[in-house]
Design a protein around this motif. Sequence first.
Motif, PDB file in Angstrom:
ATOM      1  N   GLU A   1     116.734 -29.637   3.938  1.00  0.00           N
ATOM      2  CA  GLU A   1     118.162 -30.139   3.649  1.00  0.00           C
ATOM      3  C   GLU A   1     118.123 -31.679   2.727  1.00  0.00           C
ATOM      4  OE1 GLU A   1     120.931 -28.950   5.567  1.00  0.00           O
ATOM      5  OE2 GLU A   1     121.568 -26.958   5.128  1.00  0.00           O
ATOM      6  N   ALA A   2     117.646 -32.036   4.244  1.00  0.00           N
ATOM      7  CA  ALA A   2     116.932 -33.213   3.732  1.00  0.00           C
ATOM      8  C   ALA A   2     116.045 -33.763   2.938  1.00  0.00           C
ATOM      9  CB  ALA A   2     116.552 -34.567   5.371  1.00  0.00           C
ATOM     10  N   VAL A   3     115.752 -33.561   2.632  1.00  0.00           N
ATOM     11  CA  VAL A   3     114.116 -33.626   1.350  1.00  0.00           C
ATOM     12  C   VAL A   3     115.363 -33.191   0.366  1.00  0.00           C
ATOM     13  CG1 VAL A   3     112.713 -32.340   0.628  1.00  0.00           C
ATOM     14  CG2 VAL A   3     111.913 -33.033   2.190  1.00  0.00           C
ATOM     15  N   GLU A   4     115.977 -31.897  -0.177  1.00  0.00           N
ATOM     16  CA  GLU A   4     116.648 -31.973  -0.676  1.00  0.00           C
ATOM     17  C   GLU A   4     117.708 -33.206  -1.264  1.00  0.00           C
ATOM     18  OE1 GLU A   4     117.225 -28.463  -3.568  1.00  0.00           O
ATOM     19  OE2 GLU A   4     115.612 -28.806  -2.243  1.00  0.00           O
ATOM     20  N   THR A   5     118.139 -33.539   0.113  1.00  0.00           N
ATOM     21  CA  THR A   5     119.104 -34.648  -0.220  1.00  0.00           C
ATOM     22  C   THR A   5     118.716 -36.080  -0.885  1.00  0.00           C
ATOM     23  OG1 THR A   5     120.801 -33.888   1.961  1.00  0.00           O
ATOM     24  CG2 THR A   5     120.827 -36.291   0.782  1.00  0.00           C
ATOM     25  N   ALA A   6     117.099 -36.235  -0.245  1.00  0.00           N
ATOM     26  CA  ALA A   6     117.050 -37.307  -1.178  1.00  0.00           C
ATOM     27  C   ALA A   6     115.981 -37.234  -2.214  1.00  0.00           C
ATOM     28  CB  ALA A   6     115.225 -37.709   0.003  1.00  0.00           C
ATOM     29  N   TRP A   7     116.681 -35.872  -2.627  1.00  0.00           N
ATOM     30  CA  TRP A   7     115.644 -36.046  -4.195  1.00  0.00           C
ATOM     31  C   TRP A   7     117.035 -36.127  -5.166  1.00  0.00           C
ATOM     32  CZ3 TRP A   7     112.925 -31.627  -6.967  1.00  0.00           C
ATOM     33  CH2 TRP A   7     112.086 -31.940  -8.137  1.00  0.00           C
ATOM     34  N   LYS A   8     118.314 -35.531  -4.801  1.00  0.00           N
ATOM     35  CA  LYS A   8     119.513 -35.916  -5.171  1.00  0.00           C
ATOM     36  C   LYS A   8     119.390 -37.393  -5.230  1.00  0.00           C
ATOM     37  CE  LYS A   8     122.814 -33.136  -4.904  1.00  0.00           C
ATOM     38  NZ  LYS A   8     123.684 -31.580  -4.609  1.00  0.00           N
TER      39      LYS A   8
ATOM     40  N   ALA B   1      99.162 -32.410  -2.931  1.00  0.00           N
ATOM     41  CA  ALA B   1      98.240 -30.835  -3.212  1.00  0.00           C
ATOM     42  C   ALA B   1      98.743 -30.320  -1.445  1.00  0.00           C
ATOM     43  CB  ALA B   1      97.566 -31.493  -3.840  1.00  0.00           C
ATOM     44  N   VAL B   2      98.548 -29.498  -1.451  1.00  0.00           N
ATOM     45  CA  VAL B   2      98.947 -28.562  -0.164  1.00  0.00           C
ATOM     46  C   VAL B   2     100.275 -29.520   0.771  1.00  0.00           C
ATOM     47  CG1 VAL B   2      97.485 -27.643   1.631  1.00  0.00           C
ATOM     48  CG2 VAL B   2      96.088 -28.597  -0.779  1.00  0.00           C
ATOM     49  N   ALA B   3     100.727 -30.428   0.310  1.00  0.00           N
ATOM     50  CA  ALA B   3     102.374 -30.430   1.248  1.00  0.00           C
ATOM     51  C   ALA B   3     103.217 -29.757   1.033  1.00  0.00           C
ATOM     52  CB  ALA B   3     102.229 -32.066   0.544  1.00  0.00           C
ATOM     53  N   TYR B   4     103.766 -29.202   2.293  1.00  0.00           N
ATOM     54  CA  TYR B   4     104.954 -28.996   2.789  1.00  0.00           C
ATOM     55  C   TYR B   4     106.272 -29.401   2.614  1.00  0.00           C
ATOM     56  CZ  TYR B   4     108.285 -25.004   5.123  1.00  0.00           C
ATOM     57  OH  TYR B   4     108.810 -24.454   4.868  1.00  0.00           O
ATOM     58  N   HIS B   5     106.851 -29.908   1.919  1.00  0.00           N
ATOM     59  CA  HIS B   5     108.729 -30.242   2.275  1.00  0.00           C
ATOM     60  C   HIS B   5     109.433 -29.257   2.003  1.00  0.00           C
ATOM     61  CE1 HIS B   5     106.286 -34.346   1.749  1.00  0.00           C
ATOM     62  NE2 HIS B   5     105.842 -33.464   0.800  1.00  0.00           N
ATOM     63  N   GLY B   6     109.693 -28.082   1.976  1.00  0.00           N
ATOM     64  CA  GLY B   6     110.299 -26.826   2.631  1.00  0.00           C
ATOM     65  C   GLY B   6     111.033 -26.367   1.681  1.00  0.00           C
ATOM     66  N   THR B   7     111.786 -25.073   2.037  1.00  0.00           N
ATOM     67  CA  THR B   7     112.268 -24.013   0.613  1.00  0.00           C
ATOM     68  C   THR B   7     113.097 -24.234   0.330  1.00  0.00           C
ATOM     69  OG1 THR B   7     113.190 -23.286   3.210  1.00  0.00           O
ATOM     70  CG2 THR B   7     110.897 -22.198   2.576  1.00  0.00           C
ATOM     71  N   PRO B   8     114.346 -25.184  -0.030  1.00  0.00           N
ATOM     72  CA  PRO B   8     115.604 -24.654  -1.248  1.00  0.00           C
ATOM     73  C   PRO B   8     114.483 -24.944  -2.520  1.00  0.00           C
ATOM     74  CG  PRO B   8     116.029 -26.499   1.200  1.00  0.00           C
ATOM     75  CD  PRO B   8     114.536 -25.716   1.163  1.00  0.00           C
ATOM     76  N   GLN B   9     115.283 -25.174  -3.804  1.00  0.00           N
ATOM     77  CA  GLN B   9     114.785 -24.636  -4.871  1.00  0.00           C
ATOM     78  C   GLN B   9     114.174 -26.181  -5.337  1.00  0.00           C
ATOM     79  OE1 GLN B   9     114.707 -22.534  -7.587  1.00  0.00           O
ATOM     80  NE2 GLN B   9     115.095 -20.644  -5.694  1.00  0.00           N
ATOM     81  N   GLY B  10     115.115 -27.958  -4.666  1.00  0.00           N
ATOM     82  CA  GLY B  10     114.204 -28.390  -5.602  1.00  0.00           C
ATOM     83  C   GLY B  10     113.313 -28.724  -3.979  1.00  0.00           C
ATOM     84  N   ALA B  11     113.587 -28.651  -2.493  1.00  0.00           N
ATOM     85  CA  ALA B  11     112.597 -29.562  -2.065  1.00  0.00           C
ATOM     86  C   ALA B  11     111.207 -28.731  -2.195  1.00  0.00           C
ATOM     87  CB  ALA B  11     112.553 -28.809  -0.537  1.00  0.00           C
ATOM     88  N   LEU B  12     111.269 -27.448  -2.684  1.00  0.00           N
ATOM     89  CA  LEU B  12     110.261 -26.190  -2.615  1.00  0.00           C
ATOM     90  C   LEU B  12     109.166 -25.990  -4.178  1.00  0.00           C
ATOM     91  CD1 LEU B  12     108.803 -23.660  -1.973  1.00  0.00           C
ATOM     92  CD2 LEU B  12     110.116 -22.040  -3.238  1.00  0.00           C
ATOM     93  N   ALA B  13     110.063 -26.919  -4.732  1.00  0.00           N
ATOM     94  CA  ALA B  13     109.259 -27.790  -6.134  1.00  0.00           C
ATOM     95  C   ALA B  13     108.119 -28.930  -5.458  1.00  0.00           C
ATOM     96  CB  ALA B  13     110.073 -27.952  -6.789  1.00  0.00           C
ATOM     97  N   ILE B  14     108.633 -29.700  -4.857  1.00  0.00           N
ATOM     98  CA  ILE B  14     108.337 -31.021  -4.283  1.00  0.00           C
ATOM     99  C   ILE B  14     106.925 -30.453  -3.536  1.00  0.00           C
ATOM    100  CG2 ILE B  14     108.468 -33.108  -3.160  1.00  0.00           C
ATOM    101  CD1 ILE B  14     110.788 -32.941  -3.667  1.00  0.00           C
TER     102      ILE B  14
END
Length: 459
Positions: free
Chosen positions: A122-129, A150-163
């Motif tokens: 959610e924090a990652v999602e927040t930062a992108w928005k 490449a290969v980095a994990y940033h979370g599971t919400p749709q935006g964070a998952l795109a990252i």
Amino acid sequence: MGNPIAVSKDLSQTAYDHLWMHFTRMSSYENAPVPTIVRGEGTYIFDDKGKRYLDGLAGLFVVQAGHGRAELAEAAAKQAQELAFFPVWSYAHPKAIELAERLAHHAPGDLNKVFFTTGGGEAVETAWKLAKQYHKLTGNPTKYKVISRAVAYHGTPQGALAITGLPALKAPFEPLVPGAYKVPNTNIYRAPIHGDDPEAFGRWAADQIEQQILFEGPDTVAAVFLEPVQNAGGCFPPPPGYFQRVREICDTYNVLLVSDEVICAFGRLGTMFACDKFGYVPDIITCAKGMTSGYSPIGAAVISDRIAEPFFKGSNTFLHGYTFGGHPVSAAVALTNLDIFEREGLNQHVLDNEAAFHATLSKLHDLPIVGDVRGNGFFYGIELVKDKATKESFTPEECEQLLYGFVSKKLFENGLYCRADDRGDPVIQVAPPLISDQSTFDEIEQIVRGVLAEAWTRI
């Protein structure tokens, strides 16, 4: 009303019947017991049969101060009695105010505004928005894209998952949020160029970000998301000068630098925020996990005054939030956790002992299956290879047999909870609680050694 629900005695069967576990191949437990952890104490956890395991992953890079801290439980109980819940939607409560001030105090530069979430994704999602709207408010409405590694994990919400840079994690859920692009990571062990020169490799890796910005068009790129030490793939530290060059690139093209510290903040590397360890000041820090040592869920995006400024003018509003963001109980636990950090000197303890941890794990280099030992602080990856000389890795089928079929289960059977992972090349990750000492390091090394020696005989 019906009959009251009977409490099942068979926790394992009930878990399989009703508990859908996260990131879990559920079929694995159709005819096998579900590992059920019932208690924690210090650096150890205990299952429902009474067996003890060393918590070599701090839960999930979370339990910094160790298990069984009555002080943290008491902070939660006291706050729940006083004010169990109130949202921070146009209102405040004392613990959210105090924690925001405390985080701002620890954050570098002018990162003084704290937007609370309930977790890291959610924090990652927040930062992108936030980055998208910031650029709209400052006259750059076409800047919406993000760059990550490449290969980095940033979370599971749709935006964070795109990252996130792990294709296999994303494929089942595509199409995702558009606009996320990938550049090479900092895995110098498998560097395509400058593998014998860390500074040159760091410059090259950072320059790939500039090339991607130029390729996409600087007027379309909003932010770059980077972990201080990349988790997925097995703990890739930044080469010397890497973040300084990235900061320079972001400033040149008016791109926000987001330091994703969901794992690396709160002492995992020996500093409250990991960007301090590597000498750079981002525009936004995303954090979560260790803020409460896992005793209650909370996350945050910590934002610079410069980025926050347009949101504090006129009718401008960041139309974003979470019901449980800045939860009073979680905030109270976080404040008490930070008290423990300061009183017990946990950050300094990591700095004082990180070399010993590295040296102990490095003994594993004498095993033919160990190709690399890398990381920082109390956060390390051990990469497994088929051929040390050529760095040849294992095939997907071999990884399935080696990691899932043997290593992962055997480590746990032998009393070590950690992660055996093939997101990228096959690695074992270890990140014990920050209270760990030489005896913890030795125990980890000995268990891993025994399992890997046996694994080699099965190849």
